[in-house]
Design an enzyme around this catalytic site. Structure first.
Site, mmCIF file in Angstrom:
data_model
loop_
_atom_site.group_PDB
_atom_site.id
_atom_site.type_symbol
_atom_site.label_atom_id
_atom_site.label_comp_id
_atom_site.label_asym_id
_atom_site.label_seq_id
_atom_site.Cartn_x
_atom_site.Cartn_y
_atom_site.Cartn_z
ATOM 1 N N GLY A 51 0.997 -1.153 0.029
ATOM 2 C CA GLY A 51 0.044 -0.312 0.327
ATOM 3 C C GLY A 51 0.892 1.301 0.501
ATOM 4 N N CYS A 78 4.778 -6.249 1.163
ATOM 5 C CA CYS A 78 5.278 -5.041 1.259
ATOM 6 C C CYS A 78 4.959 -3.540 2.669
ATOM 7 C CB CYS A 78 5.349 -4.560 0.126
ATOM 8 S SG CYS A 78 6.424 -2.603 -0.359
ATOM 9 N N TYR A 79 3.831 -3.329 2.540
ATOM 10 C CA TYR A 79 3.491 -2.715 3.347
ATOM 11 C C TYR A 79 2.724 -3.334 4.476
ATOM 12 C CZ TYR A 79 -0.051 -0.158 5.862
ATOM 13 O OH TYR A 79 -0.297 0.421 7.197
ATOM 14 N N HIS A 165 7.648 -7.590 -4.266
ATOM 15 C CA HIS A 165 6.462 -8.018 -4.306
ATOM 16 C C HIS A 165 6.402 -9.062 -5.471
ATOM 17 C CE1 HIS A 165 4.237 -4.466 -3.371
ATOM 18 N NE2 HIS A 165 5.677 -3.547 -3.490
ATOM 19 N N GLU A 167 3.929 -10.848 -6.145
ATOM 20 C CA GLU A 167 2.721 -10.884 -7.517
ATOM 21 C C GLU A 167 3.331 -10.248 -9.021
ATOM 22 O OE1 GLU A 167 2.733 -8.804 -4.809
ATOM 23 O OE2 GLU A 167 2.134 -7.216 -4.888
ATOM 24 N N ASP A 223 -20.877 -9.743 -20.159
ATOM 25 C CA ASP A 223 -21.389 -10.268 -19.022
ATOM 26 C C ASP A 223 -22.744 -10.333 -18.706
ATOM 27 O OD1 ASP A 223 -18.902 -9.203 -19.456
ATOM 28 O OD2 ASP A 223 -19.224 -6.874 -18.253
ATOM 29 N N LYS A 365 -12.629 -10.421 -16.403
ATOM 30 C CA LYS A 365 -13.279 -10.635 -17.382
ATOM 31 C C LYS A 365 -13.188 -12.003 -18.260
ATOM 32 C CE LYS A 365 -15.568 -7.584 -20.972
ATOM 33 N NZ LYS A 365 -16.949 -7.341 -21.061
#
Ligand code: XMP
Length: 509
Positions: A51, A78-79, A165, A167, A223, A365
């Site tokens: 964050g 991280c944060y 990170h 990710e 959708d 999506k």
């Protein structure tokens, strides 16, 4: 299930993607979630995201520290790591040197999340604060040149933190590190699949709706089509779809959609042709916001009038997606999530006193497309490019007249045919034409012309939040331009839009 706590990181959706790519279900919640709510969710593991805040700022986001006493493994990123260390008695300070970008991670212990990870590996850093002292019971797991405490763990309590990170793609071993957490530490099973999601959702819908009736606004987009299919397979005849033709669709689109939807979605659809009403209300209107407001209002009126004919309807289904849900929940906000309504049917549930069902609200999506495939939707519906609710009204710049709509429809038709023939349709987020409110001079044969200009817009994007203009081959652009000017009366110039979003938007209005 893995619970991701969103401390405001730009990467939190990416964490969710990585977890789901490993066939583990996950949810993102704000830090205001209560410990009791976490207990009820009963996740196998918790990930605290990064964050933008500093933990020593007064209003920095915090989750109740009792989360570390639940016996559930927690990975702080991280944060998230800084918060964990600080909450458990460690110290965090502004770093002597900020660290952004690549760094070499030197692993001290190749166990736990670092099982089978090489001793030296690249990682992606983005932080201004650093951990100075670890809480009692924690061991140092890794360092980089600028960050002595880049990874730490309390193996007994299964609490872990990484300053980098895992990710992002810039951390090449990141996926493996996350897998070590999911499977090695949390003991997750690879059970999340579209098949299991579909089965579970169909069961949930049956339970919620029971014998009541449901209405769905069907646009022919992926959708709403997937939502229709899910509901149809859950409650069959209790579902009625309403398709509103606003006169702002592409060439022959309403007719083509009628056939496709009837053929592939064997469901009850009411087609309402309200084109005249929309076009009358748009007469002399040039302001984009006014156009949108008028279209939104008339859509609601038409939809509501049709819905009223369906006696005893209690539910309104919408194809809201997860990014909309996440965007509408602030990382620092309260526990209630304000759901962003679809542009097309905004305000309907409240006005019509219907209860909402949003079966796609936890999907991205591309997951919706996978689900559509799983449910047996044809490729032509699954791979349709998004089309805005206000339709061609926001692509005919200036006043909307029959003739101008006709020109744009013909241009758009040529464009889509060429894009499809060249194999680009599924690779692009969107490709469309815009009719400008300008004329330019040209020469055709030996005659001077003074005709319309159209712009071609083709973009690549993952989620429409950001987009890049597509680098289409010059040969293809040349062919498109040539065909448009030759085949569409009233156009003598074609330009290609080479702006990205931001600062531009995808649509021109
Ligand atoms: P912008 O132009 O804001 O568009 O970059 C982002 C994406 O949203 C679509 N769009 C809409 N979709 N109703 C919709 O259902 C709308 O009013 C609307 N406006 C824009 C746009 O086509 C793009 O995919």
């Amino acid at each position: 299930m893995i619970l991701i706590i969103d401390f405001g990181s730009q990467y939190n959706q990416l964490i969710a993607r990585r977890v789901r790519e490993n066939h583990v279900y996950c949810l993102i919640e704000p830090p205001t979630i209560t410990v009791a709510a976490i207990r009820r969710l009963n996740p196998e593991g918790i990930i605290l995201s990064g964050g933008p805040s500093s933990i020593y700022e007064k209003d920095s986001p915090k989750i109740h520290p009792a989360v570390f006493k639940l016996g559930i493994p927690v990975l702080g990123i991280c944060y998230g790591m800084q918060f964990m260390m600080s909450a458990l008695g460690g110290t965090v300070r502004r770093a002597g040197r900020r660290e952004y970008g690549f760094a070499e991670l030197r692993i001290k212990r190749q166990s736990g999340i670092f099982q089978d990870i090489p001793k030296k590996t690249q990682c992606w850093m983005s932080h201004g604060d650093s951990i100075q002292r670890l809480p009692r019971g924690f061991t140092l797991m890794g360092s980089t040149e600028n960050t002595a405490m880049a990874a730490a763990a309390h193996p007994g309590k299964r609490l872990l933190g990484v300053q980098f990170h895992p990710e992002v793609a810039h951390t090449p071993q990141g996926m493996k590190i996350l897998r070590n957490f999911l499977f090695g530490i949390c003991g997750c099973k690879r059970s999340w699949s579209m098949k299991s999601f579909a089965r579970q959702t169909i069961q949930d819908i049956r339970q919620t709706v029971a014998d009541k009736k449901v209405i769905l606004g069907l646009s022919g987009g992926v959708d709403s089509s997937v939502t229709a299919m899910l509901l149809h397979q859950s409650i069959h005849k209790q579902l009625t779809c309403i398709f509103v033709d606003n006169g702002l669709l592409r060439k022959n689109e309403a007719d083509k959609l009628k056939v496709t939807l009837k053929q592939h979605l064997n469901i009850n659809i009411r087609f309402v042709n309200a084109a005249a009403r929309f076009l009358k209300a748009l007469k002399n209107i040039t302001d984009p916001e006014k156009k949108r407001k008028i279209i939104g209002r008339i859509f609601m009126d038409v939809f509501e009038a049709e819905a009223k004919k369906i006696k005893g309807a209690e539910y309104l289904a919408q194809g809201t997606l997860y990014p909309d849900v996440i965007e509408s929940v602030s990382a620092f906000g309260g526990p209630t999530s304000i759901i962003k309504s679809h542009h097309n049917v905004g305000g309907l549930p409240g006005k019509m006193k219907l209860k909402l069902i949003e079966p796609l609200r936890y999907l991205f999506k591309d997951e919706v497309r996978l689900l559509g495939k799983e449910l047996g939707l044809p490729a032509e519906l699954i791979w349709r490019q998004p089309f805005p609710g206000p339709g061609l009204a926001v692509r005919v710049l200036g006043e909307i007249k029959h003739k101008r709509l006709r020109i744009l429809r013909d241009v758009d038709d040529v464009l889509l045919e060429e894009i499809k023939n060249a194999g680009y349709y599924n690779k692009l987020w969107q490709s469309f034409a815009v009719l400008l409110p300008l004329k330019s001079v040209g020469v055709m044969g030996d005659q001077r012309t003074y005709e319309n200009i159209v712009a071609i817009r083709a973009v690549t994007s993952k989620d429409a939040m950001t987009a890049d203009w597509a680098k289409l081959p010059h040969k293809l652009l040349g062919k498109i331009s040539n065909r448009i000017i030759n085949e569409v009366d009233g156009v003598n110039r074609v330009v290609y839009d080479i702006s990205s979003k931001p600062p531009s938007t995808i649509e021109w209005e």
